[in-house]
Design an enzyme around this catalytic site. Structure first.
Site, PDB file in Angstrom:
ATOM      1  N   ASP A 110       0.832  -1.201   0.000  1.00 44.94           N
ATOM      2  CA  ASP A 110       0.000   0.000   0.000  1.00 44.94           C
ATOM      3  C   ASP A 110       0.870   1.257   0.000  1.00 44.94           C
ATOM      4  O   ASP A 110       0.478   2.290   0.519  1.00 44.94           O
ATOM      5  CB  ASP A 110      -0.930  -0.017   1.223  1.00 44.94           C
ATOM      6  CG  ASP A 110      -2.033   1.026   1.113  1.00 44.94           C
ATOM      7  OD1 ASP A 110      -2.616   1.385   2.164  1.00 44.94           O
ATOM      8  OD2 ASP A 110      -2.291   1.499  -0.014  1.00 44.94           O
ATOM      9  N   LYS A 137       2.790   3.548  -5.712  1.00 45.65           N
ATOM     10  CA  LYS A 137       2.236   2.549  -6.638  1.00 45.65           C
ATOM     11  C   LYS A 137       3.267   2.064  -7.661  1.00 45.65           C
ATOM     12  O   LYS A 137       3.185   0.955  -8.140  1.00 45.65           O
ATOM     13  CB  LYS A 137       0.988   3.101  -7.327  1.00 45.65           C
ATOM     14  CG  LYS A 137      -0.058   3.636  -6.322  1.00 45.65           C
ATOM     15  CD  LYS A 137      -0.303   2.695  -5.138  1.00 45.65           C
ATOM     16  CE  LYS A 137      -1.008   3.400  -3.997  1.00 45.65           C
ATOM     17  NZ  LYS A 137      -0.944   2.639  -2.719  1.00 45.65           N
ATOM     18  N   ASP A 162      -3.239  -3.073  -2.415  1.00 44.63           N
ATOM     19  CA  ASP A 162      -4.301  -2.061  -2.444  1.00 44.63           C
ATOM     20  C   ASP A 162      -4.183  -1.222  -3.725  1.00 44.63           C
ATOM     21  O   ASP A 162      -3.118  -1.135  -4.331  1.00 44.63           O
ATOM     22  CB  ASP A 162      -4.175  -1.136  -1.219  1.00 44.63           C
ATOM     23  CG  ASP A 162      -5.385  -0.220  -1.068  1.00 44.63           C
ATOM     24  OD1 ASP A 162      -5.231   0.864  -0.476  1.00 44.63           O
ATOM     25  OD2 ASP A 162      -6.480  -0.580  -1.559  1.00 44.63           O
ATOM     26  N   ASN A 163      -5.286  -0.603  -4.148  1.00 40.82           N
ATOM     27  CA  ASN A 163      -5.304   0.418  -5.205  1.00 40.82           C
ATOM     28  C   ASN A 163      -4.934  -0.072  -6.590  1.00 40.82           C
ATOM     29  O   ASN A 163      -4.367   0.691  -7.391  1.00 40.82           O
ATOM     30  CB  ASN A 163      -4.354   1.571  -4.841  1.00 40.82           C
ATOM     31  CG  ASN A 163      -4.584   2.094  -3.469  1.00 40.82           C
ATOM     32  OD1 ASN A 163      -3.697   2.033  -2.610  1.00 40.82           O
ATOM     33  ND2 ASN A 163      -5.785   2.600  -3.224  1.00 40.82           N
ATOM     34  N   GLU A 218     -11.445   4.037  -0.856  1.00 41.72           N
ATOM     35  CA  GLU A 218     -11.851   4.323   0.527  1.00 41.72           C
ATOM     36  C   GLU A 218     -12.732   5.577   0.620  1.00 41.72           C
ATOM     37  O   GLU A 218     -12.441   6.602   0.028  1.00 41.72           O
ATOM     38  CB  GLU A 218     -10.614   4.491   1.436  1.00 41.72           C
ATOM     39  CG  GLU A 218      -9.547   5.411   0.935  1.00 41.72           C
ATOM     40  CD  GLU A 218      -8.444   4.691   0.188  1.00 41.72           C
ATOM     41  OE1 GLU A 218      -8.711   3.616  -0.388  1.00 41.72           O
ATOM     42  OE2 GLU A 218      -7.316   5.187   0.167  1.00 41.72           O
TER      43      GLU A 218
HETATM   44  O1  LIG Z   1      -0.816   7.181  -3.213  1.00 43.47           O
HETATM   45  C1  LIG Z   1      -1.332   6.395  -2.405  1.00 43.47           C
HETATM   46  N1  LIG Z   1      -0.618   5.752  -1.482  1.00 43.47           N
HETATM   47  C2  LIG Z   1       0.797   5.996  -1.402  1.00 43.47           C
HETATM   48  C3  LIG Z   1       1.231   5.676  -0.001  1.00 43.47           C
HETATM   49  C4  LIG Z   1       2.462   5.894   0.391  1.00 43.47           C
HETATM   50  C5  LIG Z   1       2.891   5.628   1.779  1.00 43.47           C
HETATM   51  O2  LIG Z   1       3.945   4.673   1.751  1.00 43.47           O
HETATM   52  C6  LIG Z   1       5.084   5.250   2.347  1.00 43.47           C
HETATM   53  N2  LIG Z   1       6.287   4.610   1.787  1.00 43.47           N
HETATM   54  C7  LIG Z   1       6.894   3.644   2.525  1.00 43.47           C
HETATM   55  C8  LIG Z   1       8.028   3.011   2.042  1.00 43.47           C
HETATM   56  C9  LIG Z   1       8.559   3.381   0.803  1.00 43.47           C
HETATM   57  O3  LIG Z   1       9.608   2.818   0.359  1.00 43.47           O
HETATM   58  C10 LIG Z   1       7.907   4.383   0.059  1.00 43.47           C
HETATM   59  C11 LIG Z   1       6.766   4.998   0.563  1.00 43.47           C
HETATM   60  C12 LIG Z   1       4.937   6.742   2.132  1.00 43.47           C
HETATM   61  O4  LIG Z   1       5.764   7.490   2.991  1.00 43.47           O
HETATM   62  C13 LIG Z   1       3.458   6.890   2.444  1.00 43.47           C
HETATM   63  O5  LIG Z   1       3.203   6.855   3.830  1.00 43.47           O
HETATM   64  C14 LIG Z   1      -2.800   6.219  -2.391  1.00 43.47           C
HETATM   65  C15 LIG Z   1      -3.566   7.139  -3.093  1.00 43.47           C
HETATM   66  C16 LIG Z   1      -4.951   7.011  -3.097  1.00 43.47           C
HETATM   67  N3  LIG Z   1      -5.715   7.962  -3.844  1.00 43.47           N
HETATM   68  O6  LIG Z   1      -6.961   7.860  -3.895  1.00 43.47           O
HETATM   69  O7  LIG Z   1      -5.102   8.917  -4.430  1.00 43.47           O
HETATM   70  C17 LIG Z   1      -5.604   5.993  -2.402  1.00 43.47           C
HETATM   71  C18 LIG Z   1      -4.822   5.067  -1.700  1.00 43.47           C
HETATM   72  O8  LIG Z   1      -5.409   4.041  -1.002  1.00 43.47           O
HETATM   73  C19 LIG Z   1      -3.428   5.159  -1.693  1.00 43.47           C
HETATM   74  O9  LIG Z   1      -2.719   4.197  -1.014  1.00 43.47           O
HETATM   75 MG   LIG Z   2      -3.961   2.531  -0.511  1.00 45.07          MG
END
Ligand SMILES: O=C(NC/C=C/[C@H]1O[C@@H](n2ccc(=O)cc2)[C@H](O)[C@@H]1O)c1cc([N+](=O)[O-])cc(O)c1O
Ligand SMILES: [Mg+2]
Length: 214
Positions: free
Chosen positions: A141, A144, A169-170, A199
């Site tokens: 999660d 992406k 997810d997603n 969500e």
């Molecule tokens: O972009 C999305 N998620 C990106 C999440 C990223 C998370 O993962 C961490 N991370 C941890 C370790 C790493 O190596 C890199 C990042 C980042 O610091 C952040 O906390 C997203 C977007 C939507 N949306 O509707 O736009 C809906 C969703 O459910 C989503 O998950």
């Molecule tokens: Mg997500």
């Protein structure tokens, strides 16, 4: 300066949830995200699918990529059998600080190990840091465009075994097309799509469950 969304989400938990009660932390975050401010937690609808997969797998070793505020971390950890640990990786120190407080508020800190850093750097260190041989369950999660490189890295580091379950997810929104193409066409995976909604919205999204075949 103005507080951040994760800080406002944490404040809602500290104000409204029952300390030591993971379900009330989950419900408080869902209520906040539905009625005050949307946030990118897996949410209650996809969360129920996540719950059912975690209960089915009942993992001894579990990995979460992308802690954010710790919502799915708490969802997963509350279902883990005693003595098992969830390792969760978070890149952003501000998000990690909020997640630690939400995890502690839920009372599940003994079942969770939050590690700060990039998945690409930390995955190769799982054996040396935690003595992990393989993961029974991985929840993806995070960014992406990291889903595909990271499962290839998990394979290379031999952190998957015959039957390991990956839940992503997603896969529709925002979407992970390269990851989906890989797990749906690779002979090394058996993949299944669980249709749901993004969500707190009516937009289609879903979870992809993939079994590593070894
Ligand atoms: O972009 C999305 N998620 C990106 C999440 C990223 C998370 O993962 C961490 N991370 C941890 C370790 C790493 O190596 C890199 C990042 C980042 O610091 C952040 O906390 C997203 C977007 C939507 N949306 O509707 O736009 C809906 C969703 O459910 C989503 O998950
Ligand atoms: Mg997500």
């Amino acid at each position: 300066t103005r507080s951040t969304r994760p800080q406002r989400l944490l404040r809602a938990v500290q104000k409204k949830a029952i300390k030591g009660d993971p379900q009330s932390v989950i419900s408080t975050i869902d209520y906040f995200c539905r009625h005050s401010e949307w946030a990118m937690n897996v949410g209650d609808e996809k969360g129920a699918i996540l719950d059912s997969v975690v209960c089915e797998v009942s993992p001894s070793t579990a990995l979460e990529l992308g802690t954010y505020c710790g919502y799915s971390t708490v969802r997963i950890a509350r279902l883990l059998p005693p003595g098992t640990k969830l390792i969760t990786l978070e890149f952003n120190p501000d998000y990690a600080a909020v997640a630690r407080q939400i995890i502690e508020y839920s009372g599940l800190q003994d079942k969770i190990c939050l590690v700060e850093g990039a998945s690409g750097d930390l995955i190769p260190k799982m054996q040396e840091l935690f003595g992990i041989k393989t993961f029974d369950f991985v929840f993806l999660d995070h960014w992406k465009d990291r889903y595909l490189p990271d499962i290839k890295l998990l394979e290379e580091c031999q952190l998957l075994r015959k039957g390991s379950i990956l839940l992503a997810d997603n896969v529709i929104c925002p979407g992970t097309p390269d990851y989906l193409e890989y797990v749906r066409n690779s002979p090394r995976y058996e993949s299944k799509y669980f249709k749901s909604h993004l969500e707190y919205t009516k937009v289609e999204d879903g979870l992809e469950k993939s079994v590593f075949l070894g």
